[in-house]
Design a protein around this motif. Structure first.
Motif, PDB file in Angstrom:
ATOM      1  N   VAL A   1       0.893  -1.830  -0.343  1.00  0.00           N
ATOM      2  CA  VAL A   1       0.234  -0.166  -0.190  1.00  0.00           C
ATOM      3  C   VAL A   1       0.785   1.218  -0.052  1.00  0.00           C
ATOM      4  O   VAL A   1       0.512   2.005  -0.561  1.00  0.00           O
ATOM      5  CB  VAL A   1      -0.926   0.228   0.897  1.00  0.00           C
ATOM      6  CG1 VAL A   1      -1.911   1.583   1.496  1.00  0.00           C
ATOM      7  CG2 VAL A   1      -1.917  -0.736   1.108  1.00  0.00           C
TER       8      VAL A   1
ATOM      9  N   ALA B   1       3.260   1.696  -3.273  1.00  0.00           N
ATOM     10  CA  ALA B   1       1.521   2.183  -4.423  1.00  0.00           C
ATOM     11  C   ALA B   1       1.661   3.886  -3.982  1.00  0.00           C
ATOM     12  O   ALA B   1       1.466   4.442  -5.023  1.00  0.00           O
ATOM     13  CB  ALA B   1       0.331   1.692  -4.345  1.00  0.00           C
ATOM     14  N   SER B   2       1.633   4.624  -2.930  1.00  0.00           N
ATOM     15  CA  SER B   2       0.672   5.902  -2.450  1.00  0.00           C
ATOM     16  C   SER B   2       2.303   6.254  -2.991  1.00  0.00           C
ATOM     17  O   SER B   2       2.260   7.608  -3.369  1.00  0.00           O
ATOM     18  CB  SER B   2       0.753   5.685  -1.200  1.00  0.00           C
ATOM     19  OG  SER B   2      -0.692   5.188  -1.023  1.00  0.00           O
TER      20      SER B   2
ATOM     21  N   ASP C   1      -2.042   6.032   3.193  1.00  0.00           N
ATOM     22  CA  ASP C   1      -2.935   4.747   2.708  1.00  0.00           C
ATOM     23  C   ASP C   1      -3.939   4.857   1.449  1.00  0.00           C
ATOM     24  O   ASP C   1      -4.883   4.674   1.795  1.00  0.00           O
ATOM     25  CB  ASP C   1      -3.430   4.750   4.157  1.00  0.00           C
ATOM     26  CG  ASP C   1      -4.818   5.399   4.173  1.00  0.00           C
ATOM     27  OD1 ASP C   1      -4.081   6.875   3.961  1.00  0.00           O
ATOM     28  OD2 ASP C   1      -5.233   5.664   5.347  1.00  0.00           O
TER      29      ASP C   1
ATOM     30  N   PRO D   1      -3.501   4.452  -1.777  1.00  0.00           N
ATOM     31  CA  PRO D   1      -2.155   4.106  -3.376  1.00  0.00           C
ATOM     32  C   PRO D   1      -3.340   3.907  -4.622  1.00  0.00           C
ATOM     33  O   PRO D   1      -2.301   4.238  -5.407  1.00  0.00           O
ATOM     34  CB  PRO D   1      -2.025   2.922  -2.702  1.00  0.00           C
ATOM     35  CG  PRO D   1      -3.605   2.174  -1.772  1.00  0.00           C
ATOM     36  CD  PRO D   1      -4.068   3.789  -1.128  1.00  0.00           C
TER      37      PRO D   1
END
Length: 195
Positions: A39, A42-43, A109, A111
């Motif tokens: 997660v 990706a963020s 949180d 993503p």
């Protein structure tokens, strides 16, 4: 090469994630998304695509998230005050990059935000303008991340509590950018949110 006048990304990754796992055994930021990427990674990837410099704020004891984000090229800052709420983490990140021209505040949180959305917010702040705040809108609802110009540095550094920068958004003009990006409204609060 990044300069002090750039817009700096601030990735808030210091929350406890109590809704995701009340026992605290699983760190939601390290959970794999359907494609296998964690997660937080990706963020961070989306934020790094939009700005040359990202400061990731983590809890001092969260070495795994710190290591992951550092390995991606983020500057990692451990926030000793993270337990006091989101504002403490935000202040910590902005203080670390206080000489920037502005800040794109993103949540680790979230993503699913598209890099193009982040780039559009950064472009808006770089162009200046009266608002000096840019927030994305999808289907009439405001989401995250939010970009702030340098004019808002004193207000950002004065934040307290768990509301993040909501008070600044409430009390100042905001340039709302319409985006086709449902990711601005999707955070990972529970295990079912990952799917």
């Amino acid at each position: 090469m990044a300069t002090a006048k750039d817009i700096v990304g601030i990735l808030l990754a210091a929350g406890r994630g109590a809704r995701f796992d009340p026992a605290g055994a699983r760190n939601k930021l390290l959970q794999a998304l359907p494609g296998g990427e964690p997660v937080a990674a990706a963020s961070a990837r989306a934020l790094l695509a939009a700005v040359p410099r990202v400061v990731a704020v983590v809890r001092p004891e969260d070495c795994a998230t710190a290591s992951l984000l550092h390995g991606m090229g983020c500057e990692v800052v451990a926030c000793a005050e993270a337990g006091k709420g989101m504002a403490a983490s935000l202040v910590c990140g902005v203080q670390h990059a206080q000489h920037a021209e502005g800040w794109l505040i993103a949540l680790a949180d979230m993503p699913f935000v598209r890099p193009a959305t982040m780039t559009a917010l950064v472009r808006e702040i770089r162009q200046g303008g009266e608002a000096a705040i840019a927030a994305p809108m999808h289907d009439g609802e405001r989401g995250n991340p939010v970009a702030f110009g340098r004019a808002h540095l004193p207000a950002l550094l004065a934040l307290q509590g768990d509301q993040g920068a909501r008070s600044i958004l409430k009390n100042n003009p905001v340039n709302e950018l319409a985006v086709v990006d449902p990711g601005i409204l999707q955070d990972i609060d529970t295990p079912s949110d990952i799917k």
